[in-house]
Scaffold this motif. Structure first.
Motif, PDB file in Angstrom:
ATOM      1  N   UNK A 253       0.809  -1.126   0.138  1.00 32.42           N
ATOM      2  CA  UNK A 253       0.061  -0.075   0.149  1.00 32.42           C
ATOM      3  C   UNK A 253       0.860   1.326   0.130  1.00 32.42           C
ATOM      4  N   UNK A 254       1.922   1.057   0.662  1.00 34.81           N
ATOM      5  CA  UNK A 254       2.977   2.264   0.786  1.00 34.81           C
ATOM      6  C   UNK A 254       3.997   2.520  -0.491  1.00 34.81           C
ATOM      7  N   UNK A 255       3.629   1.793  -1.477  1.00 35.95           N
ATOM      8  CA  UNK A 255       4.342   1.850  -2.871  1.00 35.95           C
ATOM      9  C   UNK A 255       3.648   2.284  -4.021  1.00 35.95           C
ATOM     10  N   UNK A 256       2.291   2.362  -3.649  1.00 34.88           N
ATOM     11  CA  UNK A 256       1.386   2.906  -4.923  1.00 34.88           C
ATOM     12  C   UNK A 256       1.439   4.354  -5.138  1.00 34.88           C
ATOM     13  N   UNK A 257       1.143   4.879  -6.358  1.00 33.92           N
ATOM     14  CA  UNK A 257       0.956   6.213  -6.594  1.00 33.92           C
ATOM     15  C   UNK A 257      -0.107   6.829  -6.014  1.00 33.92           C
ATOM     16  N   UNK A 258      -1.219   6.310  -6.135  1.00 31.32           N
ATOM     17  CA  UNK A 258      -2.448   6.758  -5.765  1.00 31.32           C
ATOM     18  C   UNK A 258      -2.686   6.951  -4.227  1.00 31.32           C
ATOM     19  N   UNK A 259      -2.269   5.752  -3.584  1.00 30.73           N
ATOM     20  CA  UNK A 259      -2.537   5.743  -2.171  1.00 30.73           C
ATOM     21  C   UNK A 259      -1.632   7.206  -1.361  1.00 30.73           C
ATOM     22  N   UNK A 260      -0.798   7.783  -2.192  1.00 30.54           N
ATOM     23  CA  UNK A 260      -0.081   8.630  -1.509  1.00 30.54           C
ATOM     24  C   UNK A 260      -0.976   9.989  -0.992  1.00 30.54           C
ATOM     25  N   UNK A 328       6.543  10.948  -4.186  1.00 30.14           N
ATOM     26  CA  UNK A 328       6.203  10.123  -5.323  1.00 30.14           C
ATOM     27  C   UNK A 328       7.194   9.487  -6.108  1.00 30.14           C
ATOM     28  N   UNK A 329       8.261   9.952  -5.993  1.00 27.38           N
ATOM     29  CA  UNK A 329       9.227   9.650  -7.056  1.00 27.38           C
ATOM     30  C   UNK A 329       9.397   7.880  -7.190  1.00 27.38           C
ATOM     31  N   UNK A 330       9.420   7.237  -6.039  1.00 29.80           N
ATOM     32  CA  UNK A 330       9.810   5.793  -5.901  1.00 29.80           C
ATOM     33  C   UNK A 330       8.550   5.076  -6.073  1.00 29.80           C
ATOM     34  N   UNK A 331       7.245   5.510  -5.899  1.00 28.88           N
ATOM     35  CA  UNK A 331       5.887   4.996  -6.128  1.00 28.88           C
ATOM     36  C   UNK A 331       5.761   4.343  -7.547  1.00 28.88           C
ATOM     37  N   UNK A 332       4.924   3.561  -7.598  1.00 28.05           N
ATOM     38  CA  UNK A 332       4.476   2.996  -8.814  1.00 28.05           C
ATOM     39  C   UNK A 332       3.105   3.147  -9.520  1.00 28.05           C
ATOM     40  N   UNK A 335      -0.530   2.840 -15.368  1.00 28.26           N
ATOM     41  CA  UNK A 335      -0.565   3.827 -16.170  1.00 28.26           C
ATOM     42  C   UNK A 335       0.684   4.784 -15.771  1.00 28.26           C
ATOM     43  N   UNK A 336       1.554   4.847 -16.637  1.00 30.25           N
ATOM     44  CA  UNK A 336       2.862   5.694 -16.675  1.00 30.25           C
ATOM     45  C   UNK A 336       2.511   7.332 -16.551  1.00 30.25           C
ATOM     46  N   UNK A 337       1.299   7.652 -16.857  1.00 28.86           N
ATOM     47  CA  UNK A 337       0.966   9.162 -16.858  1.00 28.86           C
ATOM     48  C   UNK A 337       0.283   9.532 -15.233  1.00 28.86           C
ATOM     49  N   UNK A 338      -0.101   8.380 -14.455  1.00 27.29           N
ATOM     50  CA  UNK A 338      -0.772   8.503 -13.228  1.00 27.29           C
ATOM     51  C   UNK A 338       0.223   9.079 -12.286  1.00 27.29           C
ATOM     52  N   UNK A 339       1.536   8.887 -12.402  1.00 27.68           N
ATOM     53  CA  UNK A 339       2.471   9.369 -11.553  1.00 27.68           C
ATOM     54  C   UNK A 339       2.287  10.944 -11.640  1.00 27.68           C
ATOM     55  N   UNK A 340       1.958  11.594 -12.519  1.00 27.54           N
ATOM     56  CA  UNK A 340       1.933  12.987 -12.565  1.00 27.54           C
ATOM     57  C   UNK A 340       0.237  13.273 -12.077  1.00 27.54           C
ATOM     58  N   UNK A 341      -0.695  12.462 -12.613  1.00 28.03           N
ATOM     59  CA  UNK A 341      -1.895  12.890 -12.431  1.00 28.03           C
ATOM     60  C   UNK A 341      -2.389  12.566 -10.841  1.00 28.03           C
ATOM     61  N   UNK A 342      -1.417  11.684 -10.114  1.00 29.33           N
ATOM     62  CA  UNK A 342      -1.861  11.299  -8.764  1.00 29.33           C
ATOM     63  C   UNK A 342      -1.261  12.433  -7.698  1.00 29.33           C
TER      64      UNK A 342
END
Length: 569
Positions: A253-260, A328-332, A335-342
């Motif tokens: 849970x602590x490695x995903x982008x949206x859970x931040x 957010x840098x090391x979260x996965x 979709x690649x774009x979600x790293x910016x959207x989240x």
């Protein structure tokens, strides 16, 4: 008296409601005399005036009750209903799940408004009339629109979707059966916990409450998701990889982008294990107390986020840009774009969703939105590869959030000295502007002398160098990447002219030099095709401390060859 009849009870009762008649002799003659056997303290006989007063009082009482009811209904329509409608259609999710005693069903916004309106009307009728109207309205709107929200990681085999739920009918049994697939069990457990432990009627779960086949709905959901988690009555965080507190640090849970944002946005939050058991005995895990101390320490260890930010986070792009990028840098993300959207909600910015544009272009659009609302040069506190030239010509834009990992923490200056000795986070600076030829930026440009240069033995095109400049008595060591130049240019790196561009400086006409300088490495070459000063990409952030002598200067000595310049990089 002979020939006169005494009025019976029915006639006397009806006479109370007849229009008053003028008093005549006959009426006086036929008036009923008081009973001689009655008490001496009995009231005197009623006259026509008394009868009219009784009738008027009865009518006024009935009219007053009707007016009170009319006023009460009008207050609800004028005060409660507009705010309730605005809250449901603007502050709540597009679609929620209504949980009953034994079943649950999906509810759209229009139906949700009707349901919350009925709840609000009941609360309005049972309100405490002694309270201020504004407080009563806010309380009723908040209580009637309560909902719980789920935070989880998606299963590798997928999750339920809106179409699956709709295809199984309108009403769904809430009982958890052994035959239910795991993805259905997760949803049912969440609904039951929200109903039984938090007594809420509405819940939201991303997998079944968003129609991902609708680009319009998906766009709105992603842009508003931070707000939905923030407005939730409670957030239930399901850690599928955790059985006890000892497992929290390693939970996916602590490695995903949206859970931040799902960690930072809610005000009330409870963490549950894989068996749906609470990990603490506290009623709110986002409260610093003895009951939550072990959990909070595990979360801080699992993330680069401080406890203060976890407990009380305010979304903003004005401060701490580099710090938030590190989160957010090391979260996965799938979709690649979600790293910016989240990160939109965390920076409190918004821009359209465009899946397929690629991670780098999505990050560029995030960076551009942040740049429009902040003047803090901390946004330039990065190192590494700049954005692709096909996206933008500026070399001052990072290619991803990973570029902020080597960012430098700025320590505060000596606050006992003059105000002009404050660091960059407390001073006004000239705004950064993106143009078609690069970023417009104001720099204190100080020539740097190359002392040594050697290529890296492990990474091609990377060089280790040491420089000396007039701002500090110490040598500045760094690694930079060789710029891409035409093959016919024979200039070696030793023949370049180098300079440090300090960007954490105040407005023009104030030549204050900060205690700690943040700088970029600039270079020039003697070639007509490269007459403009350009930025070299470095492997780390250039930061160095200045001496007390330099901090006290009110003007830059000419012999330095330094100056404040506005450049396009």
């Amino acid at each position: 008296m002979p020939g006169c009849k005494r009025l019976n009870f029915r006639q006397r009762f009806l006479s109370l409601f007849r229009p008053p008649q003028p008093a005549t002799t006959s009426s006086i003659l036929y008036r009923e005399e008081p009973d001689q056997s009655s008490d001496d303290r009995a009231s005197p006989p009623r006259t026509s005036t008394d009868i009219d007063s009784v009738r008027t009082s009865s009518y006024s009482t009935a009219l007053g009750e009707e007016n009170d009811q009319y006023s009460d209904d009008r207050l609800f329509q004028d005060e409660i209903e507009p705010k309730l409608r605005s809250h449901v259609f603007n502050m709540m999710p597009i679609r929620v799940i209504k949980v009953d005693k034994a079943s649950f069903k999906l509810v759209e916004r229009s139906a949700l408004f009707s349901l919350t309106k009925d709840k609000a009307l009941t609360l309005w009728k049972n309100r405490d009339a002694s309270q201020l109207l504004a407080n009563t309205v806010n309380r009723i709107v908040a209580e009637s629109t309560r909902y719980a929200i789920l935070s989880h990681t998606w299963h590798k085999d997928g999750e339920l979707c809106l179409q699956e739920i709709q295809g199984q009918g309108t009403e769904h049994d809430l009982a958890v059966c052994d035959s239910d697939p795991e993805k259905m069990k997760k949803l049912k457990h969440f609904c039951r916990i929200a109903r039984d432990e938090y007594h809420v009627e509405f819940v939201w779960a991303d997998m079944v409450c968003i129609d991902k086949s609708s680009s319009t709905e998906l766009d709105e959901s992603i842009r508003a998701m931070f707000m939905w988690y923030k407005n939730a009555y409670t957030c239930v965080a399901y850690l599928a990889g955790t059985q006890s507190l000892a497992d929290v640090v390693r939970d996916p849970w602590f490695t995903r982008g949206w859970t931040l944002q799902e960690l930072l946005a809610p005000k009330h939050m409870k963490f549950y294990s894989v068996e749906w058991k609470q990990l603490t005995t506290s009623d709110n895990d986002k409260r610093d107390c003895d009951k939550t101390r072990a959990l909070l320490e595990a979360i801080v260890e699992a993330t680069p986020i401080s406890k203060d930010d976890i407990l009380d986070f305010s979304p903003s792009a004005k401060r701490g840009v580099a710090k938030k990028m590190i989160w957010v840098a090391n979260r996965q993300t799938t979709r690649a774009e979600d790293k910016a959207y989240c990160m939109m909600g965390i920076f409190h910015v918004s821009f359209p969703i465009a899946y397929g544009e690629g991670e780098e272009r999505a990050f560029f659009r995030l960076f551009k939105e942040i740049l429009q609302v902040t003047d803090n040069p901390d946004i330039l506190n990065w190192a590494g590869e700049p954005i692709n030239l096909e996206i933008h010509p500026s070399r001052m834009i990072p290619s991803s959030a990973h570029c902020y990992l080597p960012s430098c923490k700025i320590t505060r200056g000596n606050h006992e000295t003059h105000e002009r000795h404050r660091d960059l986070s407390e001073r006004e600076v000239e705004p950064l502007t993106l143009t078609s030829i690069g970023m417009r930026i104001r720099l204190l440009v100080v020539p740097a002398t190359l002392l040594s240069l050697r290529p890296s033995t492990t990474i091609p095109s990377v060089y280790t160098a040491r420089f000396q400049c007039a701002l500090t008595n110490r040598q500045v060591g760094l690694k930079f990447m060789r710029p891409q130049l035409p093959d016919d240019i024979s200039h070696g790196l030793e023949s370049f002219r180098y300079a440090f561009g300090v960007f954490n400086i105040p407005h023009a006409n104030d030549y204050f030099i900060p205690h700690h300088c943040l700088a970029i490495l600039l270079y020039e070459i003697d070639d007509y095709r490269f007459q403009r000063t350009q930025k070299l990409a470095t492997r780390g952030v250039i930061a160095f401390a200045t001496t007390e002598y330099h901090r006290r200067l009110t003007a830059l000595p000419d012999l330095w060859g330094a100056g404040v310049r506005t450049m396009y990089l």
